[in-house]
Each structure stands twice: as C-alpha cells, then as structure tokens.
Write a protein that holds these residues in place. Structure first.
Motif, mmCIF file in Angstrom:
data_model
loop_
_atom_site.group_PDB
_atom_site.id
_atom_site.type_symbol
_atom_site.label_atom_id
_atom_site.label_comp_id
_atom_site.label_asym_id
_atom_site.label_seq_id
_atom_site.Cartn_x
_atom_site.Cartn_y
_atom_site.Cartn_z
ATOM 1 N N ARG A 147 0.846 -1.195 0.000
ATOM 2 C CA ARG A 147 0.000 0.000 0.000
ATOM 3 C C ARG A 147 0.880 1.242 0.000
ATOM 4 O O ARG A 147 2.039 1.201 0.398
ATOM 5 C CB ARG A 147 -0.884 0.036 1.250
ATOM 6 C CG ARG A 147 -1.822 -1.126 1.355
ATOM 7 C CD ARG A 147 -2.687 -1.027 2.599
ATOM 8 N NE ARG A 147 -3.792 -1.943 2.499
ATOM 9 C CZ ARG A 147 -4.913 -1.735 1.826
ATOM 10 N NH1 ARG A 147 -5.087 -0.615 1.186
ATOM 11 N NH2 ARG A 147 -5.869 -2.629 1.792
ATOM 12 N N CYS A 148 0.288 2.345 -0.398
ATOM 13 C CA CYS A 148 0.991 3.634 -0.397
ATOM 14 C C CYS A 148 1.309 4.026 1.048
ATOM 15 O O CYS A 148 0.451 3.917 1.931
ATOM 16 C CB CYS A 148 0.122 4.704 -1.059
ATOM 17 S SG CYS A 148 0.854 6.359 -0.996
ATOM 18 N N LYS A 153 -3.517 3.727 -0.021
ATOM 19 C CA LYS A 153 -4.198 3.122 -1.165
ATOM 20 C C LYS A 153 -3.498 1.821 -1.567
ATOM 21 O O LYS A 153 -2.271 1.749 -1.596
ATOM 22 C CB LYS A 153 -4.182 4.107 -2.331
ATOM 23 C CG LYS A 153 -4.832 3.605 -3.592
ATOM 24 C CD LYS A 153 -4.741 4.669 -4.687
ATOM 25 C CE LYS A 153 -5.298 4.148 -5.990
ATOM 26 N NZ LYS A 153 -5.140 5.129 -7.053
ATOM 27 N N LEU A 155 -1.890 -0.829 -3.858
ATOM 28 C CA LEU A 155 -1.100 -0.587 -5.060
ATOM 29 C C LEU A 155 -1.115 -1.769 -6.015
ATOM 30 O O LEU A 155 -1.362 -2.898 -5.608
ATOM 31 C CB LEU A 155 0.344 -0.269 -4.668
ATOM 32 C CG LEU A 155 0.536 0.961 -3.798
ATOM 33 C CD1 LEU A 155 1.968 1.051 -3.324
ATOM 34 C CD2 LEU A 155 0.140 2.216 -4.553
ATOM 35 N N ASN A 159 0.543 1.414 -10.784
ATOM 36 C CA ASN A 159 0.507 2.704 -10.081
ATOM 37 C C ASN A 159 1.485 2.783 -8.908
ATOM 38 O O ASN A 159 1.346 3.638 -8.050
ATOM 39 C CB ASN A 159 -0.915 3.022 -9.617
ATOM 40 C CG ASN A 159 -1.420 2.086 -8.546
ATOM 41 O OD1 ASN A 159 -0.796 1.077 -8.240
ATOM 42 N ND2 ASN A 159 -2.563 2.406 -7.972
ATOM 43 N N VAL A 160 2.476 1.920 -8.867
ATOM 44 C CA VAL A 160 3.419 1.919 -7.752
ATOM 45 C C VAL A 160 4.717 2.632 -8.134
ATOM 46 O O VAL A 160 5.179 2.542 -9.269
ATOM 47 C CB VAL A 160 3.727 0.474 -7.274
ATOM 48 C CG1 VAL A 160 4.478 -0.319 -8.318
ATOM 49 C CG2 VAL A 160 4.497 0.486 -5.966
ATOM 50 N N TYR A 168 4.905 4.157 -2.819
ATOM 51 C CA TYR A 168 3.949 5.255 -2.914
ATOM 52 C C TYR A 168 3.106 5.064 -4.164
ATOM 53 O O TYR A 168 3.572 4.500 -5.162
ATOM 54 C CB TYR A 168 4.677 6.606 -3.015
ATOM 55 C CG TYR A 168 5.614 6.874 -1.865
ATOM 56 C CD1 TYR A 168 5.136 7.425 -0.687
ATOM 57 C CD2 TYR A 168 6.962 6.583 -1.971
ATOM 58 C CE1 TYR A 168 5.999 7.665 0.378
ATOM 59 C CE2 TYR A 168 7.827 6.821 -0.912
ATOM 60 C CZ TYR A 168 7.340 7.363 0.260
ATOM 61 O OH TYR A 168 8.182 7.592 1.307
ATOM 62 N N CYS A 169 1.874 5.578 -4.131
ATOM 63 C CA CYS A 169 1.088 5.641 -5.363
ATOM 64 C C CYS A 169 1.655 6.803 -6.181
ATOM 65 O O CYS A 169 2.343 7.674 -5.640
ATOM 66 C CB CYS A 169 -0.400 5.820 -5.069
ATOM 67 S SG CYS A 169 -0.856 7.394 -4.337
ATOM 68 N N LYS A 170 1.391 6.823 -7.444
ATOM 69 C CA LYS A 170 1.973 7.856 -8.320
ATOM 70 C C LYS A 170 1.520 9.265 -7.929
ATOM 71 O O LYS A 170 2.282 10.213 -8.030
ATOM 72 C CB LYS A 170 1.646 7.558 -9.783
ATOM 73 C CG LYS A 170 2.418 6.382 -10.309
ATOM 74 C CD LYS A 170 2.234 6.196 -11.791
ATOM 75 C CE LYS A 170 3.120 5.064 -12.268
ATOM 76 N NZ LYS A 170 3.072 4.868 -13.692
#
Length: 194
Positions: A147-148, A153, A155, A159-160, A168-170
């Motif tokens: 997760r972020c 969030k 992942l 989107n990672v 982190y998410c983008k």
C-alpha cells in the motif's frame, strides 16, 4: 443355498433388499435408508462412500480411521487439524504405536538454510511466503502491506513507485517528491510584478 422369497440381504440390517430400493457397494447390497457411514451415520452415495472390507464410511471418517495420522493429514491441502475423531467413536490408537520422530532434523544445515531463506516484508517485518508475495521496489511484500505509505491506497504494478525503500502511489509520489513550480501541481498562477 438358494435365496427363497426375494432379493439379497442388506449389509447393514440383514433384512431382504428388493431391487427397487437396492444400492450395491463392494459386492454387497444395502437399503437406501441403511446406506450410512458406520461412524457418523451420514447418508452416503456413490461419490461419498469409502469401503473397507465389510464396512462403509464417508470419505472423512474413512480418512480419520484408515488414512495417514498426524497434523494436517486427511483434511486437504493446507489445512491443519488435530481432530482425532473421538466424537465419532473412532479408535485411532489401533495396533502398535509408531516410534517417535527425532527432535532434531537429520540434516540441520538444510533445515537452517530453509529457515533463513524466507523473505521478510519491509513494512511489517514478518515472513513473506510465496502464496502472498508481491514484488515491489526489488523487495517482497505481503499483499496487505503493498500500500501507499502516505494515503494507504492499495497498489498495483501500474501505479506503484518507490523511494528510499518505501512504496507510494503515483499521485502521492508526484505531490511529495515530484518537481515543484508552475504547472507541476504546486503553483497554478504567477504573481505579476507591477
């Protein structure tokens, strides 16, 4: 000796079994109502019956009575069970007891190597096994820990992003570590000097 006056004898109740109500198993005939597991009395059919000599069992009770013994055996892959079948009246201590296994492994170096090779999750520090492993940033993660670090969030590979060993998410990565200035999510207007 000839069988006068009807069909075969039921393997459970020894009464006559007529053709309309006959179920055959292991060369013996049974009434439909007598075709029950000898341990738990559950009704059986051709897919759930397991015969042992003159006895019939459901597959679960058969496994408990005649299958391999020990934690996890006879229950399906991945299950741990310490059920001895006592509540079903099964006597599992038949015959001579098996010798106890040695408490130390025969090849200690192999055993130690297997224990060391288990990956640790960078987020929670616990072991990560193959069934729950997701790779991110060159490290193994639990699915629930993937997760972020900022917004939490969940992942995916699309989107990672990673920085300094953290995921982190983008969107959070861009806000916190991306370029700053006009058009980069920070400032949107330029103050004009007069």
């Amino acid at each position: 000796m000839p069988n006068w006056g009807g069909g075969a004898k039921c393997g459970a109740c020894e009464k006559t079994v007529y053709h309309a109500e006959e179920i055959q198993c292991n060369g013996r005939s049974f009434h439909k109502s007598c075709f029950l597991c000898m341990a738990c009395r559950k009704a059986l059919d051709s897919t759930t019956v397991a015969a042992h000599e003159s006895e019939i069992y459901c597959k679960t009770c058969y496994g408990r009575k005649y299958g391999p013994k020990g934690v996890g055996f006879g229950q399906g892959a991945g299950c741990l069970s310490t059920d001895t079948g006592d509540h079903l009246g099964l006597n599992l201590q038949q015959g001579s007891p098996k010798p106890a296994r040695p408490s130390t492994p025969t090849n200690a170096s192999k055993f130690a190597k297997k224990m060391v090779d288990v990956d640790k999750c960078p987020r929670c520090g616990k072991s990560v096994y193959a069934a729950e492993k997701i790779m991110g940033g060159g490290k193994p993660w639990h699915k629930t820990c993937f997760r972020c670090a900022i917004c939490g969030k969940s992942l995916e590979s699309t989107n990672v992003t990673d920085k300094d060993g953290e995921l982190y998410c983008k969107v959070c990565y861009a806000k916190n570590f991306g370029p700053k200035g006009i058009g980069f999510g920070g400032l949107t207007q330029v103050d004009k000097k007069e």
